[in-house]
Scaffold this active site. Structure first.
Site, mmCIF file in Angstrom:
data_model
loop_
_atom_site.group_PDB
_atom_site.id
_atom_site.type_symbol
_atom_site.label_atom_id
_atom_site.label_comp_id
_atom_site.label_asym_id
_atom_site.label_seq_id
_atom_site.Cartn_x
_atom_site.Cartn_y
_atom_site.Cartn_z
ATOM 1 N N ALA A 48 0.850 -1.195 0.000
ATOM 2 C CA ALA A 48 0.000 0.000 0.000
ATOM 3 C C ALA A 48 0.887 1.247 0.000
ATOM 4 C CB ALA A 48 -0.911 0.005 1.222
ATOM 5 N N ASP A 49 0.769 2.063 -1.032
ATOM 6 C CA ASP A 49 1.544 3.301 -1.079
ATOM 7 C C ASP A 49 0.777 4.419 -0.364
ATOM 8 O OD1 ASP A 49 -0.458 4.056 -2.821
ATOM 9 O OD2 ASP A 49 0.807 3.910 -4.610
ATOM 10 N N SER A 50 1.359 5.600 -0.338
ATOM 11 C CA SER A 50 0.740 6.701 0.406
ATOM 12 C C SER A 50 -0.619 7.082 -0.186
ATOM 13 C CB SER A 50 1.665 7.914 0.452
ATOM 14 O OG SER A 50 1.996 8.327 -0.855
ATOM 15 N N ALA A 52 -2.780 5.047 -1.551
ATOM 16 C CA ALA A 52 -3.746 4.041 -1.075
ATOM 17 C C ALA A 52 -4.136 4.325 0.375
ATOM 18 C CB ALA A 52 -3.153 2.643 -1.200
#
Length: 103
Positions: A48-50, A52
């Site tokens: 999960a990136d920022s 997301a």
């Protein structure tokens, strides 16, 4: 500061918060909910990136905002949320509904 009140419903406990997070994250990340374990790290285990995580925060604020008055995440606190458990504990703490998940 905890959210002020629950609007005509039962208090939202940790198991329900975990359910919300699993459902929203599964939608956002397009993964099966079974991958989203309580101690899963957002970046390392779930990729999960920022962006997301921002989507998750917005989705939780919207859902919890329909059930409580005054619930929101503090931007300053977001950097401290590394795992699903961190997010559950944070939301439960903000709601003022102590307890542990059934997991």
């Amino acid at each position: 500061m905890p959210a002020e009140t629950h609007v005509g419903r039962n208090p939202i406990g940790p198991d329900e918060v975990l359910r919300m997070i699993r459902e929203r994250l599964a939608e956002i990340l397009e993964i099966d909910e079974s991958r989203i374990m309580l101690d899963a790290k957002f970046s390392d285990d779930l990729d999960a990136d920022s962006l997301a995580l921002i989507e998750l925060v917005e989705a939780l604020e919207e859902e919890l905002g329909e059930r409580t008055v005054g619930f929101s995440f503090d931007d300053e606190d977001l950097a401290d949320l590394h795992t699903v458990r961190d997010a559950v504990d944070y939301v439960v703490g903000r709601l003022g509904t102590p307890g542990e998940t059934g997991e």
